[in-house]
Structure formats: structure tokens, C-alpha cells
Scaffold this motif. Structure first.
Motif, mmCIF file in Angstrom:
data_model
loop_
_atom_site.group_PDB
_atom_site.id
_atom_site.type_symbol
_atom_site.label_atom_id
_atom_site.label_comp_id
_atom_site.label_asym_id
_atom_site.label_seq_id
_atom_site.Cartn_x
_atom_site.Cartn_y
_atom_site.Cartn_z
ATOM 1 N N GLU A 116 -2.637 7.937 -1.610
ATOM 2 C CA GLU A 116 -2.683 7.202 -0.161
ATOM 3 C C GLU A 116 -3.554 6.162 -0.516
ATOM 4 O O GLU A 116 -4.779 6.047 -1.235
ATOM 5 C CB GLU A 116 -3.178 8.108 0.891
ATOM 6 N N TRP B 136 0.781 -1.312 0.099
ATOM 7 C CA TRP B 136 0.063 -0.027 0.106
ATOM 8 C C TRP B 136 0.922 1.272 -0.003
ATOM 9 O O TRP B 136 1.903 1.285 0.514
ATOM 10 C CB TRP B 136 -0.969 0.026 1.330
ATOM 11 N N GLN C 274 1.645 4.815 1.588
ATOM 12 C CA GLN C 274 1.419 5.177 2.834
ATOM 13 C C GLN C 274 1.827 6.706 2.563
ATOM 14 O O GLN C 274 2.904 7.189 2.316
ATOM 15 C CB GLN C 274 2.190 4.641 3.838
#
Length: 735
Positions: A340, A289, A291
């Protein structure tokens, strides 16, 4: 049965092939090394035969023989320096060449203790990530080879001037590998200069190298009133370093290879097919992911575009990206900034993926890791931060007779049973058909990604959300690969030969290395998670720089306080959780300390037997026609030549007493010759085995033995000439 053994055979083939070079390269390297060994043996025999051919006493004869035996074993037979030096010390003690007190002198010497403590300090600094922040601040995005080399050398010089150059190079190698790929520069043009510059950095301060501390300790024993400041050695070290950098920048293009891009973690990106398509793809698929950076925290991904980050490099491919809305995947050709929570899919070797998790702004796409338990954590409130220190990425291969075979992750409750989370899988042999039965067949090929449902549709069918903020476990049970992004992990059965990447405790390898469940369990190097995302991490960085400043400042004011400052720093590092106690012990290199301690016995033998006077007379005889500059040149030449062959610390102790007596005979002060021993013993550029950092960059840079001779040999001469001239101009001229 042959089908069951196929993955094991392929693993053995992969391991062996990753360590082999091409046949011509092996021949060239092997012949050069053999010639070097023969020349070393003959040269040492001539050296000792020439200088000690005169009538010697029994003790002197034994001393000469033992020293020759130790040097030859290290230079020509690759005997470990600690074993060779300690054996020599024991022989000298047994033959009564030295006394028991002289034998034990090195083991209680403060310089030996300081070297060990500085290694621990360096480990603590490395664990906080303070050095990595400093390095990345300097590197940037240079456009040319020359600029890349220069910006790389600046932080290396700063770090190695105060910390172990071995720790510096170990930390820098993965950074330089990744950085060189991102700026499209060959790592072969950077890694060997990295090693050489780290050695030069050790010549800029008193604590830059163990050789410096040992030479200073011997100088104080010989002349108690001598005083060497923290940066006094830099008077000779800085000009030598400048000349060396100019040489490397001007000649590396012509003397170093331009390729040699080895893949971290073994293998290359071409391992997938080997031409005939008979070998399995040795890469894993792993998801991360994006961040968002917290205030004041580093971030190398969020808000940047793919062209700015440049993930693709040998052994690593950026496969696809998925945004929060759950589309079919953003076009990789679209240079849009990363947002994000965006999901990024990578395919690469285990080593490359382990490095990738350290990238600020990327986090493994699973929340299951936070559910792992660690027995060492006593307070629940500290569980998240404390266990991070013990997490590792483990590579495990399912054994043929493993009870896991034929069962799914859910069926065996893998996380609860093994305290580990599967983050990537490379299939070995798959079961045909569904259910628990069925025969065992070879891995079935997947036709094309287009025949599968999109990731978003699959998640929608299963009632899952793509936004990790809503359901953090969405991706835990998904297996992403280049051709199939939609297989549910929960339904995949373990098969013989399956290779898994696990996030687990540092004790996992010890616990399951002899278990029947796994055929192979290995901890990936440099696989600890980054420690740069909390306020405590930032506090540790500032404390680290403060403690280093304290060591440098106090030692510069009073060098006798170096030991106390190192002890205080180590205690602070452990109590502030910059490293564990186990990591502190692992940083203490017993072999290095044993070599240094044993070297004192040889130095005592040379002094007490009278060999020091004989060697001093011979040095003065050779240099007499050239005056003081001749003596300076001869001492540096002999020091640097011996440092190529044997342990550089042993060289300092072996030559110190003869050099000190030679300086007395010609009426020169001891100080410049202490600096010559410090600098000359670190000038071990001409072979990969002459210095540990040279050996560390050998494989990652794709070098051969002769690359060191071609590039490092002339650098030896540059250092010799520049240091000789500078030392003579400062200390050698008559007033």
C-alpha cells in the motif's frame, strides 16, 4: 519559425501514420472491398430484375426502384443507413405509394421506443461497472488459445442476450486487449470472435437485438394472437450458437491472423524512434499509488507480484517502483508483492494510460484532483462523489502563440485558472538556460538516468516525504520520465508543442477547443475514473442487477410490459446517479432509431403495392421442389444474404410480409419464420461493414477486409445449415 512548427508537423505525421496500414494490406483490403461493391450492385440488379421483370403497376415499379436505390446506396456507396432509408420513405410518400399515416407508423411504434430505452439501460449498466465485474469474474488466466476464447465467450453471451451487443463489444474491447496481453494471447484471435458471439447472443432472448423486437412487432400486426416468450427464440438460437462456437474455436487458428496488436490510443511502442531516431517519443510518463482494497471491493494490484499483474503490453511499459522508505527504486526483476502506498511509474501512450487508471488498486499519484471544482455540484458534502462522474482525461497541446509559453505551472496557477490538473507531460520544444529569457531550441536529449540524483535524495533535499499518507501532495509537482525522475513540475516552463495529459471536467474540451492557449484539445476515450471504491458504488451495482432481473422477469411473464419496465429502469438509473442525463441522451442512437422507423414505411409500401404477393410467389416457386425444408432454407439464405449488404432491421421489415404470405401458401405457421428472420438478420459475419460490432473490432484487431470473408463466410454457412435443420425438426415436420 520552422522549429516552432516542428511539433505540429510531427503531431500531424503521428495522426496520419496511426491510421495507415502497410501498402500490401491496403491493396488487398481495397481490392476486396471494390470487388464486393461491384458484386453487390450486380447481384441486387439481377435479384430485382429477375423477380420483378414481369409487368408491374406504376406504384410497384416506383417501390422496386426506390428499394433498389436504397439498398445499392447502402451496400455499394457506404451511404448511412438512416439517410438512405429515410430518403426512400420520403420518396414513397411524395409519390403517394404510401399514405401519411403509413409514413408516420414507425415513428410511433412501441418497438422503436423500446430499442431506444434499452440502449439507455445498457449505458447505465455500463457506467456502474457491473458488466466489467461480471466479465473479470469469468476470464481468469487460461493457458491456451482455445480456453481463452471459450471463457471470453461465456460472459459475452450472457450480456448480449439482454443488452445491446454494441454496448457489450464497446465495453469488452479494452478489457480483452489488456487481458490478451496479460495471458500472452493474440487479440486478433479474440476480437473478431467477440463480435460474432455478441451477435449470436442477441439470438437467445426477445430483447437481445432490435431485430427481434421489430420482427415480433410485425408478427403481432400480422397475426394478433401470436405470442413469443422471452426465451422462445433460444430454441433455434442455442443450437446455432453452439455450432458457431465450435466452428470458431476449431478454425480461428488457421483463418485469423495471429498478430495485429494495435496500440490503444494510437501509435505503437515502436513510435519512439522509427529506425533513424528522427521522431520524438510519443509516450507519456505517469505515476500511480498502490491502494489497498477495501472490504468487498475489487483489487487487481495490492498484494500481487509484477508477474501476476503483467503491466507491460504494446504501448505501455512498467518503468520502476518505489517503496515507502524512499529507496532508489525496487529492482523490477524482484518479484515482490505490491504494498500500500507504493509508487509505480509507467510510460505509455495516452490511451493506454487512460485505461490504466481504471485498474482496481491503482490511483493517480496526486491529491490535487480532489481540489477541482465543478459548477454542477450544489452540495459540498456530495462534491467528491458527484464530480467524479464529470472527470475526464484530456490531451492538450500548447499552441505556439499561447500565453502559457515560457511560464511555469505555479506562475499561471494552472489548477485555479483552468480547473485542471497536469498528470503527465511530453516535451515539445524547451527553453535553453534559466529564467524567463533565452531563445527557443529543439528538445535537448538527456544523457542517462544514472547521472541524476535518486528520487529519494531529491525529495529529501526538498523536504518532502514519500509516504502519501503524510503528505499527499508530494508527487503533484514532480515530473517522472524514463530518464529524469527528479525535475520539479513547479520549475518547468511550458513550451510550444508540449503535450499535456490533464484531469479536468467533461466541459474542458468545449471550453478550450477554440482557444488560442491550446493548439489541440481532445478527450481520451474511456477516460472516466472507475466507480468501484465506495459503498454507494456497490449499492448501484446491486440495484443494476435487480433492475435487469425485473426487466427479464416481468417481460417473460407479460411481454406487453417491456416498455414500462424500461422506462422505470431508466428513471431509477438517472436518480441513483448511475449516469447523467447527458449520458442518457448520448446513448440514444438517433441514426439507429431513424433507420428502424423509416423501415416501416418500406414494409408498408411492399404490402400496400402488392409486391409482397409477388415476392411470396417467387419464394414458393424456388423452394417448391424441396418442400418445407426448402422454404425454410430459402428464407434464411435470402435474409442472411441481404443482412450482409444493408441494415438488418430493414431486411426484417422488407421480407416480413412476403415471408408471412409464403408460409400461408404452404400451410406452415408464422412462428418459425419469425425466428428465422430474427436469427438470419443477425447473421452478418462476412464483411466488416455488415454489422457495427464487426467494424468496431476492425482496427483494434488489425484485420483486413478479407479476414472477414475467410472467417465469417463459412460461419454464415454453418449458421444457415444448423438453423435450417433445427427449425425444420421442431416446426416443419408433418405430425
Amino acid at each position: 519559425m520552422d522549429e516552432l512548427l516542428l511539433p505540429v508537423a510531427e503531431c500531424v505525421e503521428d495522426l496520419s501514420s496511426s491510421t495507415k496500414k502497410s501498402k500490401p494490406e491496403q491493396t488487398s483490403s481495397g481490392s476486396g472491398r471494390t470487388a464486393f461493391y461491384i458484386a453487390s450492385a450486380i447481384g441486387l440488379a439481377i435479384f430485382f430484375g429477375t423477380y420483378f421483370g414481369a409487368s408491374l403497376t406504376l406504384q410497384q415499379t416506383i417501390c422496386v426502384f426506390v428499394i433498389y436505390l436504397a439498398m445499392t446506396s447502402m451496400a455499394c456507396f457506404n451511404i448511412a443507413s438512416d439517410l438512405a432509408m429515410f430518403t426512400a420513405s420520403v420518396i414513397l410518400l411524395a409519390t403517394e405509394v404510401i399514405t401519411r399515416d403509413q409514413f408516420l407508423q414507425g415513428f410511433g411504434n412501441s418497438s422503436v421506443v423500446c430499442v431506444g430505452l434499452l440502449l439507455v439501460v445498457a449505458k447505465g449498466v455500463e457506467e456502474t461497472g457491473a458488466l466489467e465485474r461480471l466479465v473479470k469474474f469469468f476470464l481468469g488466466k487460461p493457458k491456451s488459445r482455445t480456453a481463452a476464447q471459450l471463457v471470453m465467450m461465456i460472459p459475452v453471451l450472457l450480456i448480449s442476450a439482454f443488452l445491446s451487443n454494441t454496448a457489450c463489444v464497446a465495453m469488452m474491447i479494452p478489457i480483452i486487449q489488456s487481458w490478451s496481453d496479460s495471458i500472452n494471447q493474440s487479440r486478433s484471435q479474440l476480437l473478431l470472435p467477440l463480435s460474432y458471439v455478441s451477435m449470436m447472443g442477441g439470438c437467445l432472448s426477445l430483447i437481445g437485438s432490435s431485430n427481434n423486437l421489430v420482427a415480433y412487432e410485425k408478427a403481432k400486426d400480422y397475426e394478433p394472437d401470436i405470442n413469443i416468450g422471452m426465451f422462445d427464440v433460444a430454441m433455434a438460437g442455442v443450437p446455432m450458437t453452439i455450432c458457431g462456437i465450435i466452428y470458431m474455436v476449431c478454425t480461428s487458428k488457421h483463418l485469423l491472423p495471429s498478430g495485429g496488436d494495435e496500440v490503444a490510443g494510437g501509435g505503437t511502442e515502436g513510435d519512439n524512434n522509427n529506425g533513424a531516431g528522427t521522431r520524438r517519443d510519443q509516450r507519456y510518463s505517469m505515476c500511480f499509488w498502490v491502494q489497498k482494497a477495501k472490504s468487498g471491493r475489487p483489487n487487481d494490484v495490492y498484494g500481487l507480484t509484477p508477474s501476476q499483474v503483467v503491466f507491460d503490453r504494446p504501448g505501455l511499459s512498467f518503468v520502476r517502483r518505489h517503496c515507502l522508505e524512499g529507496d532508489d527504486g525496487v529492482d523490477l526483476m524482484l518479484d515482490a508483492p505490491f504494498s500500500e502506498g507504493e509508487l509505480l511509474v509507467f510510460k505509455g501512450t495516452a490511451g493506454r494510460l487512460a485505461q490504466l487508471q481504471k485498474t482496481p488498486g491503482l490511483v493517480l499519484a496526486t491529491k490535487e484532483i480532489e481540489k477541482l471544482s465543478f459548477a454542477r455540484v450544489k452540495h459540498k458534502a456530495d462534491n467528491k462523489l458527484s464530480k467524479r462522474r464529470h472527470r475526464r482525461i484530456i490531451e492538450a497541446v500548447i499552441d505556439v502563440n499561447s500565453p502559457l509559453v515560457g511560464k511555469t505551472i505555479k506562475e499561471v496557477a494552472f489548477r485555479q485558472s483552468y480547473n485542471a490538473v497536469v498528470v503527465a507531460r511530453r516535451p515539445g520544444i524547451t527553453f535553453s538556460g534559466g529564467g524567463g529569457g533565452g531563445g527557443v531550441t529543439k528538445q535537448r536529449s538527456v544523457s542517462s538516468c544514472g547521472e541524476r540524483n535518486s528520487l529519494a535524495n531529491r525529495l529529501q533535499e526538498e523536504g518532502l516525504e514519500m509516504n502519501p499518507k503524510v503528505d499527499g501532495d508530494s508527487y503533484v509537482n514532480l515530473s517522472f520520465s524514463e530518464c529524469d525522475c527528479n525535475t520539479s513540475w513547479g520549475a518547468v516552463k511550458f513550451c510550444p508543442g508540449d503535450s499535456l495529459l490533464l484531469v479536468a471536467s467533461s466541459s474542458f474540451v468545449k471550453q478550450y477547443s477554440n482557444s488560442s492557449k491550446f493548439a489541440l484539445v481532445t478527450e481520451l476515450s474511456n477516460s472516466k475514473p472507475p466507480r468501484n471504491d465506495t459503498s454507494k458504488d456497490l449499492l448501484r451495482v446491486w440495484i443494476t442487477w435487480g433492475m435487469l432481473a425485473m426487466i427479464i422477469g416481468v417481460s417473460a411473464y407479460d411481454d406487453t410490459r417491456l416498455l414500462e419496465m424500461c422506462v422505470i429502469t431508466v428513471v431509477v438509473q438517472i436518480y441513483f446517479q448511475m449516469m447523467t442525463l447527458e449520458e442518457a441522451w448520448s446513448a440514444v442512437k438517433g441514426g439507429t432509431l431513424l433507420t428502424i422507423a423509416s423501415s416501416f414505411s418500406l414494409g408498408n409500401a411492399i404490402q400496400s403495392s402488392g409486391l409482397a404477393d409477388i415476392i411470396a410467389d417467387e419464394i414458393c416457386l424456388i423452394s417448391e421442389p424441396f418442400g418445407k425444408i426448402g422454404l425454410i432454407a430459402v428464407v434464411y439464405f435470402v435474409t442472411s444474404l441481404l443482412s450482409i449488404l444493408v441494415s438488418n432491421t430493414a431486411v426484417v421489415i422488407f421480407l416480413f410480409d412476403p415471408v408471412a404470405k409464403a408460409a400461408d401458401k404452404v400451410g406452415m405457421e408464422l412462428l418459425p419464420f419469425v425466428f428465422i428472420l430474427m436469427i438470419g438478420s443477425s447473421a452478418a459475419y462476412a464483411t466488416p461493414i455488415s454489422y457495427q460490432t464487426n467494424l468496431m473490432v476492425f482496427a483494434p484487431g488489425g484485420y483486413t477486409f478479407m479476414d472477414y470473408v475467410r472467417f465469417g463466410g463459412p460461419l454464415q454457412l454453418v449458421s444457415w445449415v444448423s438453423t435450417t435443420i433445427v427449425v425444420y425438426l421442431i416446426w416443419g415436420r408433418d405430425d
